[in-house]
Design an enzyme around this catalytic site. Structure first.
Site, PDB file in Angstrom:
ATOM      1  N   LYS A  17       0.813  -1.210   0.000  1.00  0.00           N
ATOM      2  CA  LYS A  17       0.000   0.000   0.000  1.00  0.00           C
ATOM      3  C   LYS A  17       0.858   1.276   0.000  1.00  0.00           C
ATOM      4  O   LYS A  17       0.565   2.207  -0.734  1.00  0.00           O
ATOM      5  CB  LYS A  17      -0.875  -0.037   1.257  1.00  0.00           C
ATOM      6  CG  LYS A  17      -2.094   0.795   1.224  1.00  0.00           C
ATOM      7  CD  LYS A  17      -3.056   0.337   2.321  1.00  0.00           C
ATOM      8  CE  LYS A  17      -2.361   0.260   3.666  1.00  0.00           C
ATOM      9  NZ  LYS A  17      -2.860   1.245   4.621  1.00  0.00           N
ATOM     10  N   ARG A  93     -10.566   3.936  10.051  1.00  0.00           N
ATOM     11  CA  ARG A  93     -10.273   2.602  10.564  1.00  0.00           C
ATOM     12  C   ARG A  93     -11.530   1.936  11.112  1.00  0.00           C
ATOM     13  O   ARG A  93     -11.542   0.727  11.297  1.00  0.00           O
ATOM     14  CB  ARG A  93      -9.263   2.686  11.726  1.00  0.00           C
ATOM     15  CG  ARG A  93      -7.854   2.846  11.285  1.00  0.00           C
ATOM     16  CD  ARG A  93      -6.931   1.884  12.036  1.00  0.00           C
ATOM     17  NE  ARG A  93      -5.541   2.286  11.879  1.00  0.00           N
ATOM     18  CZ  ARG A  93      -4.821   1.967  10.827  1.00  0.00           C
ATOM     19  NH1 ARG A  93      -5.336   1.240   9.857  1.00  0.00           N
ATOM     20  NH2 ARG A  93      -3.583   2.371  10.738  1.00  0.00           N
ATOM     21  N   ARG A 130      11.240 -10.182   5.835  1.00  0.00           N
ATOM     22  CA  ARG A 130      11.805  -8.839   5.873  1.00  0.00           C
ATOM     23  C   ARG A 130      12.955  -8.780   6.880  1.00  0.00           C
ATOM     24  O   ARG A 130      12.842  -9.284   7.984  1.00  0.00           O
ATOM     25  CB  ARG A 130      10.684  -7.898   6.339  1.00  0.00           C
ATOM     26  CG  ARG A 130      10.819  -6.497   5.958  1.00  0.00           C
ATOM     27  CD  ARG A 130       9.476  -5.816   5.938  1.00  0.00           C
ATOM     28  NE  ARG A 130       8.851  -5.728   7.265  1.00  0.00           N
ATOM     29  CZ  ARG A 130       7.704  -5.098   7.476  1.00  0.00           C
ATOM     30  NH1 ARG A 130       7.066  -4.521   6.490  1.00  0.00           N
ATOM     31  NH2 ARG A 130       7.191  -5.054   8.681  1.00  0.00           N
ATOM     32  N   ARG A 163      13.251  -7.543  12.667  1.00  0.00           N
ATOM     33  CA  ARG A 163      12.645  -6.720  13.715  1.00  0.00           C
ATOM     34  C   ARG A 163      11.936  -7.627  14.716  1.00  0.00           C
ATOM     35  O   ARG A 163      11.353  -8.628  14.346  1.00  0.00           O
ATOM     36  CB  ARG A 163      11.570  -5.807  13.126  1.00  0.00           C
ATOM     37  CG  ARG A 163      12.070  -4.593  12.443  1.00  0.00           C
ATOM     38  CD  ARG A 163      10.865  -3.783  11.986  1.00  0.00           C
ATOM     39  NE  ARG A 163      11.067  -3.251  10.648  1.00  0.00           N
ATOM     40  CZ  ARG A 163      11.609  -2.066  10.397  1.00  0.00           C
ATOM     41  NH1 ARG A 163      11.974  -1.297  11.385  1.00  0.00           N
ATOM     42  NH2 ARG A 163      11.767  -1.653   9.171  1.00  0.00           N
ATOM     43  N   ARG A 174      -1.171  -8.674  14.417  1.00  0.00           N
ATOM     44  CA  ARG A 174      -1.492  -7.424  13.712  1.00  0.00           C
ATOM     45  C   ARG A 174      -2.519  -7.680  12.598  1.00  0.00           C
ATOM     46  O   ARG A 174      -3.418  -6.878  12.389  1.00  0.00           O
ATOM     47  CB  ARG A 174      -0.226  -6.784  13.125  1.00  0.00           C
ATOM     48  CG  ARG A 174       0.734  -6.272  14.183  1.00  0.00           C
ATOM     49  CD  ARG A 174       1.681  -5.226  13.617  1.00  0.00           C
ATOM     50  NE  ARG A 174       2.534  -5.699  12.538  1.00  0.00           N
ATOM     51  CZ  ARG A 174       3.725  -6.259  12.713  1.00  0.00           C
ATOM     52  NH1 ARG A 174       4.205  -6.450  13.926  1.00  0.00           N
ATOM     53  NH2 ARG A 174       4.439  -6.634  11.672  1.00  0.00           N
TER      54      ARG A 174
END
Ligand code: ZN
Length: 222
Positions: A17, A93, A130, A163, A174
């Site tokens: 996005k 949201r 990632r 991370r 999430r």
């Protein structure tokens, strides 16, 4: 191409996005308005809403709908957004926020709400692979353990690591939260025909073509 567009972009983390919003913002010559950036700007500029938001965040809380709606309304009333439009990223949201936004934009309604759709297992794989340099922040993609250990950053020689919040458990939490928050929104915008689902599984260039085609189609009269 006619410049200007009023868009809302929804999509899972890892759906691409951010990249697409930047490209769409250049293409349609409109500001890319992300909630995070807006909040930081309001706080930095020390507006009344910014000061209220800072108090909530300093106390470790989540900024409520009323403050967020106020900050978005202020931003959408600026010249660039009034005259050309905007790409809203990260707002609304919740359904109450979406209703408030419909009130704010009643004179200049949004063109369409895009759901940039990438299946959950695919974003999970993207985010899990990632890696980031601890020192300079350069992003890398893990090749499933085939990389050298220790992994040294090509840019600065720092350590390349995952991370803490990019572990499968944290990513799943999430994504669960996103689904929980967003499915009522998808229903809200789907019920009156404003929602356009764009398949985000393709190269970034191909996805961009799909997105601009979706916007053009939504703006075509009739
Ligand atoms: Zn580095």
């Amino acid at each position: 191409m006619i410049p200007g567009a009023r868009l809302i972009i929804l999509g899972r983390q890892g759906a691409g996005k951010g990249t697409q919003c930047v490209r769409l913002s250049r293409h349609f010559v409109v500001p890319h308005i992300s909630t995070g950036d807006m909040l930081r700007a309001a706080v930095r500029e020390g507006s009344e809403l910014g000061r209220m938001a800072k108090q909530v965040m300093d106390a470790g809380g989540l900024v409520g709908d009323d403050i967020m709606v106020g900050i978005v309304e202020d931003r959408l009333n600026r010249d660039d957004a009034r005259t050309r439009g905007y790409i809203l990223d990260g707002f609304p949201r919740t359904v109450p926020q979406a209703r408030a936004l419909d009130g704010i934009t009643s004179e200049r309604p949004i063109d369409c709400v895009i759901d940039l759709d990438v299946p959950r297992d695919l974003v999970l794989a993207r985010i899990s692979s990632r890696r980031v340099c601890r020192d300079c922040g350069t992003n890398y993609v893990s090749t499933h353990g085939l990389e050298k250990h220790p992994w040294i950053c090509e840019v600065c020689g720092g350590d390349v690591m995952q991370r803490d919040d990019d572990t499968p458990d944290a990513i799943n939490r999430r994504l669960d939260l996103y689904e929980e928050q967003t499915s009522p929104l998808i229903e809200y915008y789907g019920s009156d025909g404003r929602l356009v689902v764009v398949d985000g599984v393709a190269t970034p260039d191909e996805v961009f073509v799909r997105l601009t085609a979706a916007v053009e189609a939504a703006r075509r009269p009739g």
